[in-house]
Design a protein around this motif. Structure first.
Motif, short mmCIF file in Angstrom:
data_model
loop_
_atom_site.label_atom_id
_atom_site.label_comp_id
_atom_site.label_asym_id
_atom_site.label_seq_id
_atom_site.Cartn_x
_atom_site.Cartn_y
_atom_site.Cartn_z
N GLY A 297 -6.10 -7.93 2.75
CA GLY A 297 -5.99 -6.88 3.77
C GLY A 297 -4.62 -6.88 4.43
O GLY A 297 -3.99 -5.82 4.57
N ALA A 298 -4.14 -8.05 4.82
CA ALA A 298 -2.82 -8.15 5.45
C ALA A 298 -1.72 -7.76 4.47
O ALA A 298 -0.73 -7.10 4.83
N GLU A 299 -1.88 -8.15 3.20
CA GLU A 299 -0.87 -7.80 2.20
C GLU A 299 -0.82 -6.29 1.98
O GLU A 299 0.25 -5.69 1.88
N LEU A 300 -2.00 -5.66 1.91
CA LEU A 300 -2.03 -4.20 1.73
C LEU A 300 -1.51 -3.48 2.97
O LEU A 300 -0.94 -2.39 2.86
N ASP A 301 -1.71 -4.07 4.15
CA ASP A 301 -1.13 -3.50 5.37
C ASP A 301 0.39 -3.40 5.26
O ASP A 301 0.99 -2.39 5.62
N THR A 302 1.02 -4.48 4.74
CA THR A 302 2.49 -4.47 4.60
C THR A 302 2.93 -3.47 3.54
O THR A 302 4.08 -3.03 3.54
N ALA A 303 2.00 -3.13 2.62
CA ALA A 303 2.34 -2.17 1.57
C ALA A 303 2.06 -0.73 1.99
O ALA A 303 2.48 0.21 1.32
N GLY A 304 1.31 -0.55 3.10
CA GLY A 304 1.03 0.79 3.60
C GLY A 304 -0.39 1.27 3.38
O GLY A 304 -0.73 2.40 3.71
N ILE A 305 -1.26 0.41 2.84
CA ILE A 305 -2.68 0.75 2.65
C ILE A 305 -3.45 0.09 3.79
O ILE A 305 -3.69 -1.11 3.78
N TYR A 363 8.85 -0.10 3.43
CA TYR A 363 7.75 0.39 4.25
C TYR A 363 7.92 -0.06 5.71
O TYR A 363 7.67 0.71 6.64
N ALA A 364 8.36 -1.32 5.90
CA ALA A 364 8.54 -1.84 7.26
C ALA A 364 9.61 -1.05 8.01
O ALA A 364 9.51 -0.83 9.22
N ASP A 365 10.64 -0.61 7.30
CA ASP A 365 11.75 0.13 7.94
C ASP A 365 11.39 1.57 8.23
O ASP A 365 11.90 2.17 9.20
N ASN A 366 10.51 2.16 7.41
CA ASN A 366 10.25 3.60 7.52
C ASN A 366 8.85 3.96 8.00
O ASN A 366 8.59 5.11 8.35
N GLY A 367 7.93 2.98 8.00
CA GLY A 367 6.58 3.23 8.50
C GLY A 367 5.86 4.31 7.71
O GLY A 367 5.97 4.40 6.49
N ASP A 368 5.12 5.18 8.44
CA ASP A 368 4.29 6.19 7.79
C ASP A 368 5.10 7.26 7.08
O ASP A 368 4.55 8.04 6.29
N SER A 369 6.39 7.32 7.33
CA SER A 369 7.23 8.31 6.65
C SER A 369 7.67 7.84 5.26
O SER A 369 8.35 8.56 4.54
N THR A 370 7.29 6.62 4.90
CA THR A 370 7.66 6.07 3.59
C THR A 370 7.05 6.91 2.47
O THR A 370 5.91 7.36 2.57
N SER A 371 7.81 7.10 1.42
CA SER A 371 7.34 7.87 0.27
C SER A 371 6.07 7.26 -0.31
O SER A 371 5.94 6.03 -0.39
N GLY A 372 5.15 8.12 -0.71
CA GLY A 372 3.91 7.64 -1.32
C GLY A 372 4.16 6.84 -2.58
O GLY A 372 3.41 5.92 -2.91
N SER A 373 5.21 7.19 -3.32
CA SER A 373 5.51 6.45 -4.55
C SER A 373 5.88 5.00 -4.25
O SER A 373 5.57 4.10 -5.04
N VAL A 374 6.54 4.76 -3.10
CA VAL A 374 6.89 3.39 -2.72
C VAL A 374 5.62 2.61 -2.38
O VAL A 374 5.45 1.46 -2.80
N VAL A 375 4.72 3.24 -1.62
CA VAL A 375 3.47 2.58 -1.22
C VAL A 375 2.65 2.20 -2.44
O VAL A 375 2.24 1.03 -2.61
N TYR A 376 2.39 3.16 -3.31
CA TYR A 376 1.54 2.88 -4.47
C TYR A 376 2.26 2.03 -5.52
O TYR A 376 1.62 1.28 -6.26
N GLY A 377 3.58 2.14 -5.57
CA GLY A 377 4.35 1.27 -6.44
C GLY A 377 4.21 -0.18 -6.02
O GLY A 377 4.08 -1.09 -6.84
N ASN A 378 4.22 -0.40 -4.70
CA ASN A 378 4.07 -1.76 -4.18
C ASN A 378 2.69 -2.31 -4.51
O ASN A 378 2.55 -3.47 -4.92
N VAL A 379 1.66 -1.48 -4.33
CA VAL A 379 0.31 -1.92 -4.67
C VAL A 379 0.21 -2.26 -6.16
O VAL A 379 -0.41 -3.26 -6.55
N ALA A 380 0.86 -1.45 -6.99
CA ALA A 380 0.84 -1.71 -8.43
C ALA A 380 1.47 -3.05 -8.76
O ALA A 380 0.95 -3.81 -9.60
#
Length: 517
Positions: A297-305, A363-380
């Protein structure tokens, strides 16, 4: 067809004559042991996401870490007695007692009324699973045929993800309940694996090496026949395996190789075998999987999920993926080898950690404005990391240490490996949520940094054990094996022959000599 097989212990055995049936039972024993640990990690992953659990105990980051990490306190205590229990009581009785302690922990955890009771329960859980896990690792490595040892013992940890998948699915279902049973029900179900293990134990034999060490030669030969040749004690492969074991254990006794921990530390060869063998435990702990194993959960939080429902679903998918990767890894360890598989995956893990750290920083620098590709790329990449970890370290954890260590130090050595693993895990499981909360993405970079020297350690110090019996591995460390029979795999494939009458004559004299000692 079941055959009553003497075990030399209070726990009797009625063993199938069919080697295939017996191998399935041994694998099943391995699987249910593995499920207990996997279930625990994934269950806590799920509970740490549930508000009903967090609110009931009024948890903060420190007490979340305490509740989660306390299992490793028992995991540290268990190895101090597990080796002695496995050597003195027998491999199977040690597994049985470990399961009993695990069940006590499950009952206490389910009934927990406060943090203190929950922590005590998890100490019992860790103690029981450490004893049964160590005894199982030694037992299966000594009992399986060398042809199937990589699969049989590798699965002892591969099915971690079956237990994890069950826990993820159960917590996903109970997570919507508006009562404490949202977390008590998953806790209670954890006991089913120990019960299944206890049910299997009467139908599998005692370790043939333990039997030889106790002077039960005929009984050991019977077990070797059951695990290699459908009970045919005159089979040439059975004869070769039996002769190797007799010769090697006789040599160990004559050379006084039954050592205390202090004597192991003073003997260069024993010390080398211990350090190489036990390294798999601590290495598997520090490479970085602690975060996703207990704090997804904490790891996905840092990734934006950040959605709890999305995180619980990710937990389920992650465990399916890891199970698949661990089975692929077991195949690679069996066909390609232990050392190259470990090196390849360790390099990939370092690369993944640096990528995860970099994407988490974005993601930490840009928050919710981070591109979705960055978020899901991180999860991948997080999923890739856990997959690469599962390829090598999941099956290697219990497979490699017993192979490298000879009989006299095997139980003690695997216990030491687990002691180091649990000691490091106790620290890391407690520290990781605090580290992620305070330095976020930098935690991945730190972890990647200390993973790099591990690649060099594997390359320089590790030895290859693929395709050898436990006794044949002696030649790597001692310069020669302690039996004059050809290697078993050469006999099995017809590349070498055995003078049966001469070997039987030698064995008759050796067995009489060992029994008279």
């Amino acid at each position: 067809m079941l055959r009553k097989t003497p075990t030399g212990t209070w726990l009797p055995a009625w063993v199938p004559e069919s080697t295939t049936t017996l191998s399935i039972l041994l694998i099943f024993c391995s699987a249910v042991q593995s499920c207990t640990n996997g279930y625990d990690g994934s269950m806590l992953n799920g509970l740490n996401i549930l508000d009903s659990y967090l609110d009931y105990f009024h948890l903060n980051p420190a007490t979340v870490g305490l509740n989660t990490a306390s299992v490793f306190i028992g995991g540290i205590i268990g190895p101090f007695v597990s080796g002695v229990m496995a050597d003195r009581l027998g491999r199977r009785p040690a597994i049985f007692y470990g399961c009993i302690f695990t069940l006590i922990g499950v009952i206490l955890q389910t009934a927990a009324q406060n943090v203190g009771m929950f922590v005590v329960a998890r100490v019992f859980l860790g103690f029981g699973t450490a004893i049964s896990g160590i005894a199982s690792g030694v037992y299966l490595s000594e009992t399986f045929s060398s042809r199937y040892r990589a699969w049989g013992v590798g699965l002892l940890n591969d099915f971690y993800y079956v237990g994890a998948l069950l826990a993820a699915g159960i917590t996903l279902g109970t997570g919507k309940w508006q009562s404490t049973w949202a977390w008590r029900a998953p806790s209670l179900f954890q006991g089913i694996f120990s019960i299944l293990c206890i049910v299997i134990l009467p139908f599998i034999p005692e370790s043939p090496r333990w039997l030889v060490n106790k002077g039960m030669m005929a009984e050991a030969r019977m077990v070797i026949a059951q695990t290699n040749a459908n009970g045919d004690e005159d089979d040439v492969v059975v004869l070769a395996v039996y002769k190797e074991i007799i010769d090697t254990l006789r040599w160990e006794k004559e050379e006084n190789r039954v050592m205390t921990p202090v004597q192991i530390a003073k003997n260069p060869t024993a010390r080398k075998r211990l350090l190489i063998g036990m390294s798999a435990g601590p290495i598997s702990c520090v490479v970085g999987n602690i975060i996703a194993s207990y704090y997804l959960g904490a790891e996905l939080d840092t990734a934006g999920i950040t959605s709890s429902d999305a995180q619980l679903k990710a937990n389920v998918v992650l465990n399916v993926w890891c199970l698949f990767c661990s089975l692929v890894g077991t195949y690679l360890l069996s066909s390609w080898g232990r050392k190259p598989t470990a090196m390849m995956t360790q390099i990939l893990l370092v690369i993944c950690l640096f990528i995860i750290g970099g994407l988490s920083k974005i993601y930490a620098d840009n928050g919710d404005s981070t591109s979705g590709s960055v978020v899901y790329g991180n999860v991948a990449v997080i999923f890739l990391f856990q997959g690469f970890y599962s390829v090598a370290w999941t099956p290697l954890l219990y497979l490699y240490p017993p192979e490298v260590m000879n009989y006299s130090i095997r139980a003690t050595g695997l216990a030491f490996s687990q002691l180091m693993l649990n000691s490091l895990a106790l620290v890391l499981v407690f520290v990781m949520p605090i580290g992620i909360a305070n330095i976020g993405w930098k935690m991945y970079m730190v972890n990647a940094g200390w993973d790099i020297p591990i690649i060099a350690i594997i390359w320089y110090f590790w030895v290859e054990t693929k395709g050898k019996t436990l006794e044949e591995i002696d030649a790597i460390f001692e310069g020669h094996k302690h039996s004059d029979v050809p290697d078993v795999e050469l006999i099995r494939t017809g590349k070498a022959t055995l003078d049966v009458s001469a070997i039987e004559s030698q064995l008759e004299k050796e067995v009489i000599g060992m029994k008279s000692e």
